[in-house]
Design a protein around this motif. Structure first.
Motif, PDB file in Angstrom:
ATOM      1  N   GLU A  59      33.715  45.436  48.641  1.00  0.00           N
ATOM      2  CA  GLU A  59      34.064  44.967  47.292  1.00  0.00           C
ATOM      3  C   GLU A  59      35.495  45.036  47.125  1.00  0.00           C
ATOM      4  OE1 GLU A  59      30.287  47.529  47.797  1.00  0.00           O
ATOM      5  OE2 GLU A  59      32.535  47.963  48.083  1.00  0.00           O
ATOM      6  N   ALA A  60      36.355  45.741  47.585  1.00  0.00           N
ATOM      7  CA  ALA A  60      37.801  45.858  47.279  1.00  0.00           C
ATOM      8  C   ALA A  60      38.215  44.267  48.224  1.00  0.00           C
ATOM      9  CB  ALA A  60      38.609  46.979  48.075  1.00  0.00           C
ATOM     10  N   THR A  61      37.718  44.190  49.184  1.00  0.00           N
ATOM     11  CA  THR A  61      38.321  42.913  50.052  1.00  0.00           C
ATOM     12  C   THR A  61      37.933  41.708  49.148  1.00  0.00           C
ATOM     13  OG1 THR A  61      38.003  44.041  52.170  1.00  0.00           O
ATOM     14  CG2 THR A  61      37.931  41.646  52.285  1.00  0.00           C
ATOM     15  N   ALA A  62      36.604  41.758  48.864  1.00  0.00           N
ATOM     16  CA  ALA A  62      36.152  40.499  47.825  1.00  0.00           C
ATOM     17  C   ALA A  62      37.378  40.259  46.480  1.00  0.00           C
ATOM     18  CB  ALA A  62      34.847  40.545  47.131  1.00  0.00           C
ATOM     19  N   GLN A  63      37.666  41.215  45.937  1.00  0.00           N
ATOM     20  CA  GLN A  63      38.527  41.474  44.904  1.00  0.00           C
ATOM     21  C   GLN A  63      39.953  40.620  45.311  1.00  0.00           C
ATOM     22  OE1 GLN A  63      37.431  41.137  42.004  1.00  0.00           O
ATOM     23  NE2 GLN A  63      38.281  42.532  40.392  1.00  0.00           N
ATOM     24  N   ALA A  64      40.417  40.964  46.564  1.00  0.00           N
ATOM     25  CA  ALA A  64      41.797  40.676  47.135  1.00  0.00           C
ATOM     26  C   ALA A  64      41.573  39.068  47.398  1.00  0.00           C
ATOM     27  CB  ALA A  64      41.903  41.542  48.316  1.00  0.00           C
ATOM     28  N   ARG A  65      40.528  38.666  47.778  1.00  0.00           N
ATOM     29  CA  ARG A  65      40.507  37.479  48.367  1.00  0.00           C
ATOM     30  C   ARG A  65      40.168  36.478  46.998  1.00  0.00           C
ATOM     31  NH1 ARG A  65      39.151  36.472  53.693  1.00  0.00           N
ATOM     32  NH2 ARG A  65      38.607  38.282  54.925  1.00  0.00           N
ATOM     33  N   ALA A  66      39.527  36.834  45.990  1.00  0.00           N
ATOM     34  CA  ALA A  66      39.337  36.128  44.753  1.00  0.00           C
ATOM     35  C   ALA A  66      40.735  36.198  44.107  1.00  0.00           C
ATOM     36  CB  ALA A  66      38.565  36.884  43.868  1.00  0.00           C
ATOM     37  N   PHE A  67      41.754  37.320  44.086  1.00  0.00           N
ATOM     38  CA  PHE A  67      43.032  37.320  43.606  1.00  0.00           C
ATOM     39  C   PHE A  67      43.976  36.170  44.165  1.00  0.00           C
ATOM     40  CE2 PHE A  67      47.181  38.541  44.090  1.00  0.00           C
ATOM     41  CZ  PHE A  67      47.960  38.510  42.781  1.00  0.00           C
ATOM     42  N   LEU A  68      43.797  36.199  45.640  1.00  0.00           N
ATOM     43  CA  LEU A  68      44.703  35.185  46.471  1.00  0.00           C
ATOM     44  C   LEU A  68      44.011  33.744  46.324  1.00  0.00           C
ATOM     45  CD1 LEU A  68      44.768  37.241  49.921  1.00  0.00           C
ATOM     46  CD2 LEU A  68      46.690  36.929  48.093  1.00  0.00           C
ATOM     47  N   ALA A  69      43.000  33.401  46.088  1.00  0.00           N
ATOM     48  CA  ALA A  69      42.471  32.310  45.921  1.00  0.00           C
ATOM     49  C   ALA A  69      42.763  31.652  44.483  1.00  0.00           C
ATOM     50  CB  ALA A  69      40.786  32.373  45.939  1.00  0.00           C
ATOM     51  N   PRO A 105      50.689  26.764  47.383  1.00  0.00           N
ATOM     52  CA  PRO A 105      50.766  28.060  48.393  1.00  0.00           C
ATOM     53  C   PRO A 105      49.380  28.173  49.061  1.00  0.00           C
ATOM     54  CG  PRO A 105      50.671  28.888  46.220  1.00  0.00           C
ATOM     55  CD  PRO A 105      50.657  27.515  45.832  1.00  0.00           C
ATOM     56  N   GLU A 106      49.325  28.621  50.366  1.00  0.00           N
ATOM     57  CA  GLU A 106      48.162  28.819  51.087  1.00  0.00           C
ATOM     58  C   GLU A 106      48.285  30.579  51.106  1.00  0.00           C
ATOM     59  OE1 GLU A 106      46.947  26.726  54.335  1.00  0.00           O
ATOM     60  OE2 GLU A 106      46.909  24.925  53.291  1.00  0.00           O
ATOM     61  N   LEU A 107      47.210  31.114  50.700  1.00  0.00           N
ATOM     62  CA  LEU A 107      47.331  32.494  51.061  1.00  0.00           C
ATOM     63  C   LEU A 107      45.992  33.026  51.536  1.00  0.00           C
ATOM     64  CD1 LEU A 107      48.466  32.865  47.235  1.00  0.00           C
ATOM     65  CD2 LEU A 107      49.804  33.266  49.037  1.00  0.00           C
ATOM     66  N   ARG A 108      46.325  33.695  52.604  1.00  0.00           N
ATOM     67  CA  ARG A 108      44.890  34.195  53.592  1.00  0.00           C
ATOM     68  C   ARG A 108      45.117  35.598  53.889  1.00  0.00           C
ATOM     69  NH1 ARG A 108      41.353  31.430  55.677  1.00  0.00           N
ATOM     70  NH2 ARG A 108      42.191  29.610  55.160  1.00  0.00           N
ATOM     71  N   ALA A 109      44.128  35.986  53.557  1.00  0.00           N
ATOM     72  CA  ALA A 109      43.808  37.657  53.734  1.00  0.00           C
ATOM     73  C   ALA A 109      43.447  38.166  54.897  1.00  0.00           C
ATOM     74  CB  ALA A 109      42.621  38.257  52.573  1.00  0.00           C
ATOM     75  N   GLY A 110      43.976  39.159  55.331  1.00  0.00           N
ATOM     76  CA  GLY A 110      43.668  40.050  56.699  1.00  0.00           C
ATOM     77  C   GLY A 110      42.784  40.773  56.304  1.00  0.00           C
ATOM     78  N   GLU A 111      42.857  41.839  57.458  1.00  0.00           N
ATOM     79  CA  GLU A 111      41.696  42.986  57.406  1.00  0.00           C
ATOM     80  C   GLU A 111      42.131  44.006  56.948  1.00  0.00           C
ATOM     81  OE1 GLU A 111      39.141  45.630  60.804  1.00  0.00           O
ATOM     82  OE2 GLU A 111      40.947  44.085  61.450  1.00  0.00           O
ATOM     83  N   ALA A 112      41.027  44.463  55.741  1.00  0.00           N
ATOM     84  CA  ALA A 112      41.365  45.711  54.767  1.00  0.00           C
ATOM     85  C   ALA A 112      41.316  46.799  55.429  1.00  0.00           C
ATOM     86  CB  ALA A 112      40.320  45.660  53.594  1.00  0.00           C
ATOM     87  N   THR A 113      42.124  47.987  54.937  1.00  0.00           N
ATOM     88  CA  THR A 113      42.034  49.250  55.557  1.00  0.00           C
ATOM     89  C   THR A 113      42.094  50.244  54.424  1.00  0.00           C
ATOM     90  OG1 THR A 113      44.530  49.334  55.469  1.00  0.00           O
ATOM     91  CG2 THR A 113      43.721  48.611  57.478  1.00  0.00           C
ATOM     92  N   ALA A 114      41.349  51.202  54.534  1.00  0.00           N
ATOM     93  CA  ALA A 114      41.227  52.414  53.537  1.00  0.00           C
ATOM     94  C   ALA A 114      42.247  53.296  53.862  1.00  0.00           C
ATOM     95  CB  ALA A 114      39.910  53.070  53.793  1.00  0.00           C
ATOM     96  N   ASP A 115      43.155  53.927  52.660  1.00  0.00           N
ATOM     97  CA  ASP A 115      44.059  54.756  52.893  1.00  0.00           C
ATOM     98  C   ASP A 115      43.336  56.177  52.459  1.00  0.00           C
ATOM     99  OD1 ASP A 115      45.885  53.003  53.668  1.00  0.00           O
ATOM    100  OD2 ASP A 115      46.076  52.445  51.562  1.00  0.00           O
ATOM    101  N   GLU A 116      44.108  57.159  52.690  1.00  0.00           N
ATOM    102  CA  GLU A 116      43.721  58.430  52.434  1.00  0.00           C
ATOM    103  C   GLU A 116      43.410  58.891  50.842  1.00  0.00           C
ATOM    104  OE1 GLU A 116      45.593  61.530  54.456  1.00  0.00           O
ATOM    105  OE2 GLU A 116      44.989  60.767  56.382  1.00  0.00           O
ATOM    106  N   ASP A 117      44.465  58.212  50.157  1.00  0.00           N
ATOM    107  CA  ASP A 117      44.416  58.501  48.527  1.00  0.00           C
ATOM    108  C   ASP A 117      43.610  57.593  47.825  1.00  0.00           C
ATOM    109  OD1 ASP A 117      45.552  55.799  48.932  1.00  0.00           O
ATOM    110  OD2 ASP A 117      47.235  56.342  47.623  1.00  0.00           O
ATOM    111  N   GLY A 118      42.521  57.019  48.693  1.00  0.00           N
ATOM    112  CA  GLY A 118      41.288  56.005  48.093  1.00  0.00           C
ATOM    113  C   GLY A 118      42.070  54.591  47.950  1.00  0.00           C
ATOM    114  N   THR A 119      43.385  54.145  48.050  1.00  0.00           N
ATOM    115  CA  THR A 119      43.620  52.950  47.964  1.00  0.00           C
ATOM    116  C   THR A 119      43.255  52.213  49.260  1.00  0.00           C
ATOM    117  OG1 THR A 119      45.588  53.591  46.891  1.00  0.00           O
ATOM    118  CG2 THR A 119      45.666  51.405  47.893  1.00  0.00           C
TER     119      THR A 119
END
Length: 548
Positions: A59-69, A105-119
């Motif tokens: 879900e977070a990745t989808a939101q990031a891709r939407a922001f970049l698009a 601009p062209e903006l392309r997302a990479g692979e998402a990672t999860a951090d310990e603080d929930g980010t």
């Protein structure tokens, strides 16, 4: 994924009932085999399966891709609403490019990672076309946090836009024009932006390589004093000098002029690009860009190629012995592999042959065959036989394609139809088409005398024959029927590539005739046959002979 070129059986297409004697393949029922069974050893052109990396927070990745698009499309208010601070985000996004002469601009997302603080962190690559100079490429990261309502938002900060953008530092563009070098076509006649306006990005790159033309730099400066604190990008030659001789190119005046006219008329104001090249030696005959300023999207663009990539997918399946043109490969209405894939208007054709699936661009049939290939099978074939992902020395900067190993079954399914993380541009797809037509990859070149450091092998003769036959059927009885009236034995493949939710699809077409291969993309063209098809047809209609 929805390939809107695909599957129109029973809609006026000639009845095709011939079936091969090989066993039927039930598309949609096959599941990728576990490691250690059928593909435990290196078979043919394929290497063993590589381990899969974990996928974090879809879900977070989808939101990031939407922001970049939204950001890349200029929908800045909409992009800002996906952040934790919409007002500030919109102001910064609008002001960031002020004075930098940055086009789309062209903006392309990479692979998402999860951090310990929930980010969740999603890295991205930004390609910023600076008008008349080149591209500024950098990497940054999007931090995302989950809101109280369960949705995700970009955790806004200035470094989201660029890692060195801050309260104390911003960016400034400085230009210097040292004059332009003369650039000649293959016959020795001068090329100019006046007669060939869509060549403007290419001519600027060639002048820069010769030590002439516009130069510039993007500097990091102190917001208060204006003092330069660093340089982020430079463009053009390091030292200005007057070239002693013209820059020679492989461009053919007839093909270049035809490409210019076709793109101007057929793209209908949309961003678009086209490349034509010789099949026998890879010499680039035409490079056309729309708009003509800034970014050389024909050679440096990064697009999902959509169903035109099925030429590579088909090669992989044929090399593996996984399918033959006459085999029965069902084309169901839907196929779910982590997400739902379907065909145009949710059409289906039970009992179709693979030839029909290729010609009518059936997504579900191709996806249903994914278990016949190891996870890195597509990437391996793309690199070994088509040179994709190797470094091409064309004479100007170029992006030479990418087919990374899928991280899960959904990405593998998407890659089968040229989506997911598969990337190309008209240069790459024109080269793919030339390789399919001749059986041998030849490094594309724009400037004669470039060193070829690629390492590829020739496709078996029977694979090349099958590809040519399938692409010919696509013209006579498939989604490229718009080319059927042209002289010569034209072979082609259409493609439609999804971009982002709410954004019209990009339209693609690749074709070959005689000694020429062509690829065209029209951004937001919706379908390949309707948008890129007329562009390719216009070029082939205007020039009906091979280049000298």
């Amino acid at each position: 994924m929805n390939d809107t070129e695909g599957t129109t059986y029973g809609r006026g297409a000639p009845a095709r009932r011939a079936r091969g004697t090989r066993a039927a393949v039930a598309a949609g029922t096959a599941v990728a085999l576990a490691a250690g069974t059928a593909y435990a050893t290196d078979l043919g052109p394929f290497a063993p399966k590589s381990p899969k990396a974990p996928k974090a927070a879809p879900e977070a990745t989808a939101q990031a891709r939407a922001f970049l698009a939204d950001w890349s499309a200029g929908r800045l208010a909409r992009a800002a609403r996906l952040t934790s601070s919409p007002g500030q985000a919109e102001r910064v996004l609008r002001n960031f490019t002020t004075g930098l002469d940055i086009a789309e601009p062209e903006l392309r997302a990479g692979e998402a990672t999860a951090d310990e603080d929930g980010t969740v962190t999603v890295p991205f690559t930004a390609t910023m076309p600076v008008t008349g100079l080149g591209t500024w490429t950098y990497r940054s990261r999007l931090p995302l946090r989950e809101r109280d309502d369960g949705t995700w938002a970009v955790d806004w900060k200035l470094s989201v836009v660029h890692p060195k953008l801050s309260d104390t530092q911003k960016f400034r563009l400085e230009r210097e024009d040292t004059g332009a070098a003369r650039v000649n076509d293959r016959r020795g006649a001068a090329l100019s932006g006046d007669t060939h306006p869509s060549l403007a990005p290419v001519l600027a790159q060639l002048s820069g390589a010769a030590g002439a033309g516009p130069r510039g730099a993007i500097h990091r400066v102190d917001r208060t004093s204006g003092e330069v604190t660093g340089t982020e990008a430079t463009f053009g030659a390091r030292r200005a000098r007057t070239p002693t001789k013209p820059v020679a190119t492989t461009l053919d005046p007839a093909w270049q002029s035809a490409a210019e006219r076709a793109l101007a008329a057929g793209a209908k104001g949309k961003d678009a690009a086209l490349v034509a090249l010789r099949i026998d030696n890879g010499e680039i005959l035409a490079v056309a860009n729309s708009p003509a300023t800034g970014f050389n999207r024909a050679l440096s663009g990064t697009y999902a190629p959509g169903s035109t990539f099925k030429v590579v997918t088909t090669s992989a399946l044929l090399l593996k012995g996984a399918v033959a043109p006459g085999d029965t490969v069902d084309c169901p209405r839907y196929l779910t592999v982590g997400k739902q894939f379907h065909n145009v208007e949710k059409s289906e054709h039970r009992g179709a042959t693979f030839r029909e699936d290729f010609a009518e661009s059936c997504n579900t049939a191709f996806i249903g065959l994914r278990g016949k290939l190891p996870d890195d099978g597509l990437g391996d074939v793309a690199k070994r036989y088509f040179g994709i992902g190797q470094r091409w020395r064309t004479g100007v900067p170029s992006f030479d394609g990418a087919v990374p190993a899928p991280r899960d079954e959904t990405e593998k399914a998407a890659a089968m139809i040229g989506q997911g993380r598969v990337l190309a541009n008209p240069l790459v797809m024109a080269s793919v088409t030339a390789t399919a037509a001749s059986g041998t990859f030849r490094q594309p070149t724009l400037v004669p005398g470039q060193k070829d450091t690629t390492r590829t092998r020739a496709l078996p003769r029977e694979v090349t024959g099958a590809l040519r036959s399938l692409m010919r059927t696509t013209v006579t009885d498939g989604t490229a029927r718009g080319l059927a009236g042209l002289s010569g034995a034209v072979g082609a493949k259409t493609g439609t590539a999804e971009v982002a939710e709410g954004t019209p699809n990009n339209g693609w077409m690749v074709a070959h005739r005689g000694n020429v291969a062509i690829a065209a993309v029209v951004e937001k063209g919706r379908t390949g046959g309707a948008s890129a098809g007329p562009v390719v047809k216009e070029v082939l209609s205007a020039v009906d002979s091979d280049p000298a």
